[in-house]
Design a protein around this motif. Structure first.
Motif, PDB file in Angstrom:
ATOM      1  N   LEU A 110       0.853  -1.184   0.000  1.00  0.00           N
ATOM      2  CA  LEU A 110       0.000   0.000   0.000  1.00  0.00           C
ATOM      3  C   LEU A 110       0.891   1.237   0.000  1.00  0.00           C
ATOM      4  CD1 LEU A 110      -2.871   1.211   0.223  1.00  0.00           C
ATOM      5  CD2 LEU A 110      -2.593   1.142   2.708  1.00  0.00           C
ATOM      6  N   HIS A 111       0.824   2.020  -1.082  1.00  0.00           N
ATOM      7  CA  HIS A 111       1.588   3.254  -1.182  1.00  0.00           C
ATOM      8  C   HIS A 111       0.616   4.416  -1.339  1.00  0.00           C
ATOM      9  CE1 HIS A 111       5.494   1.157  -2.814  1.00  0.00           C
ATOM     10  NE2 HIS A 111       5.051   0.639  -1.681  1.00  0.00           N
ATOM     11  N   THR A 151       5.491 -10.364   8.642  1.00  0.00           N
ATOM     12  CA  THR A 151       6.290  -9.150   8.754  1.00  0.00           C
ATOM     13  C   THR A 151       5.553  -7.964   8.141  1.00  0.00           C
ATOM     14  OG1 THR A 151       7.457  -9.608   6.676  1.00  0.00           O
ATOM     15  CG2 THR A 151       8.457 -10.436   8.718  1.00  0.00           C
ATOM     16  N   GLN A 152       5.822  -6.800   8.686  1.00  0.00           N
ATOM     17  CA  GLN A 152       5.239  -5.566   8.161  1.00  0.00           C
ATOM     18  C   GLN A 152       6.285  -4.468   8.202  1.00  0.00           C
ATOM     19  OE1 GLN A 152       0.976  -4.263   8.456  1.00  0.00           O
ATOM     20  NE2 GLN A 152       1.778  -2.960  10.055  1.00  0.00           N
ATOM     21  N   ASP A 153       6.449  -3.786   7.080  1.00  0.00           N
ATOM     22  CA  ASP A 153       7.409  -2.698   6.960  1.00  0.00           C
ATOM     23  C   ASP A 153       6.644  -1.424   6.636  1.00  0.00           C
ATOM     24  OD1 ASP A 153       9.733  -1.215   6.666  1.00  0.00           O
ATOM     25  OD2 ASP A 153      10.014  -1.796   4.575  1.00  0.00           O
ATOM     26  N   VAL A 154       6.714  -0.449   7.529  1.00  0.00           N
ATOM     27  CA  VAL A 154       5.972   0.805   7.376  1.00  0.00           C
ATOM     28  C   VAL A 154       6.977   1.946   7.278  1.00  0.00           C
ATOM     29  CG1 VAL A 154       4.205   2.313   8.356  1.00  0.00           C
ATOM     30  CG2 VAL A 154       4.119  -0.160   8.790  1.00  0.00           C
ATOM     31  N   ARG A 199       3.815   2.469   2.514  1.00  0.00           N
ATOM     32  CA  ARG A 199       4.606   3.667   2.276  1.00  0.00           C
ATOM     33  C   ARG A 199       3.661   4.865   2.200  1.00  0.00           C
ATOM     34  NH1 ARG A 199       7.921   0.603   3.424  1.00  0.00           N
ATOM     35  NH2 ARG A 199       9.807  -0.074   2.335  1.00  0.00           N
ATOM     36  N   VAL A 200       3.949   5.895   2.973  1.00  0.00           N
ATOM     37  CA  VAL A 200       3.102   7.092   2.983  1.00  0.00           C
ATOM     38  C   VAL A 200       3.977   8.326   2.858  1.00  0.00           C
ATOM     39  CG1 VAL A 200       1.413   8.456   4.266  1.00  0.00           C
ATOM     40  CG2 VAL A 200       1.364   5.951   4.420  1.00  0.00           C
TER      41      VAL A 200
END
Length: 256
Positions: free
Chosen positions: A2-3, A86-89, A57-58
C-alpha cells in the motif's frame, strides 16, 4: 502493498496517488471538520499469516493534514512453521505537514509470530504522531502470552537526526506466562509525538500511563492496563491533550 501520497490541491488535503495490492487497501478518504483528511486502511482477510509480508509507504507533502486509522485489529494468526508475519511501514513527512497514525490493537494468537519495522522521516517543522496498543493474546479464550514471538522497531528522525527509537522483542516461554512479566496486565500501549514546543502538562495516570520527552525532543507514551477499553480511553485522552498542546489542534471526532 500500500503506497499513499498526499498533498494540497485547491487549499485542501487530497490523496494524490495510491497503489494498492491485496490484502491491503483504503476506502474513500473523508475530510474531517478541522480539514484533516482521514483514511482507513482495510484488510478484508481474517488476519495475517506466518510468512506474509506487508509494505506500507506514505508520503505527505507540505501543508497537508492526514490521519490514518485501521478499520479493525491486526489479528496475527498461528504460524505452524514458526515463520513470522512481517510488516514494513515507512513515512515521509514534509515541513509544514502533519501525519497521524493510530492503528487498532495488535492481537497475537497462540502460536503466532510477528515482526514490524516502522520508520518515520520528518523534515524540520513536520508534525507526527503514532500510538499503538498490543494485547497479550486472545485473553478471553485463555491465550495469554501464548504467541511464539512479537518484535517491533519504531524509529523517528528529523532532518536525518534520530529523535526516537523504541525496540521490543517478546518471546514468551515457560516462565514468562507467570505473573511478574506483565504482572496482571494484558494490554500495553506506546506512542510518540513530534513537532511543537515541549508540553507544559505531560499526560500521567498513575499505574496506567506515563510520558516523557526524549533527548531529541520527542514526546513518548507508555501505558498498561488489565482491560483494553480502559487503556484505550486513557490513551485517547493523552492523545488529544498532546495534540492540543503541541499543535493547538482541536479534538478529532471519528465515527466508525
Amino acid at each position: 502493498m500500500l503506497h499513499l501520497h498526499f498533498g494540497v490541491r485547491g487549499g485542501r488535503t487530497a490523496l494524490l496517488r495510491d497503489t494498492q495490492k491485496a490484502p491491503l487497501m483504503v476506502i474513500r478518504p473523508f475530510e474531517l471538520p478541522c480539514g484533516t483528511l482521514m483514511v482507513f486502511i482495510v484488510n478484508p482477510t481474517g488476519g495475517v499469516l506466518g510468512g506474509d509480508h506487508a509494505e506500507i509507504r506514505v508520503t505527505v507533502e507540505a501543508g497537508a493534514r492526514v490521519l490514518i486509522l485501521t478499520q479493525s485489529a491486526t489479528r496475527v494468526q498461528p504460524s505452524p512453521d514458526g515463520r513470522p508475519a512481517t510488516q514494513d511501514v515507512h513515512f515521509t513527512v514534509a515541513a509544514g505537514a502533519r501525519l497521524e497514525f493510530h492503528p487498532e490493537r495488535t492481537i497475537p494468537f497462540a502460536g503466532s509470530a510477528f515482526a514490524q519495522t516502522l520508520t518515520a522521516e520528518l523534515e524540520v517543522g513536520a508534525q507526527f504522531a503514532l500510538t499503538e496498543t498490543l494485547a497479550s493474546g486472545r485473553v478471553q479464550t485463555g491465550e495469554r502470552l501464548a504467541f511464539l514471538s512479537y518484535e517491533s522497531r519504531v524509529q523517528v528522525s528529523v532532518a536525518g537526526r534520530r529523535v526516537y527509537l523504541d525496540r521490543q522483542r517478546l518471546v514468551p516461554g515457560e516462565f514468562t506466562r507467570a505473573p511478574g512479566v506483565w504482572s496482571g496486565q494484558d494490554y500495553q500501549a506506546s506512542g510518540v509525538f513530534v513537532g511543537g514546543p515541549v508540553p507544559a502538562d505531560l499526560p500521567d495516570v498513575p499505574g496506567v500511563l506515563a510520558s516523557g520527552v526524549s533527548a531529541g525532543g520527542a514526546v513518548w507514551l507508555r501505558g498498561v492496563a488489565a482491560r483494553g477499553p480502559d487503556l484505550d480511553r486513557t490513551l485517547l485522552g493523552a492523545r488529544e491533550s498532546l495534540r492540543g498542546q503541541l499543535w493547538n489542534a482541536p479534538p478529532v471526532q471519528v465515527r466508525r
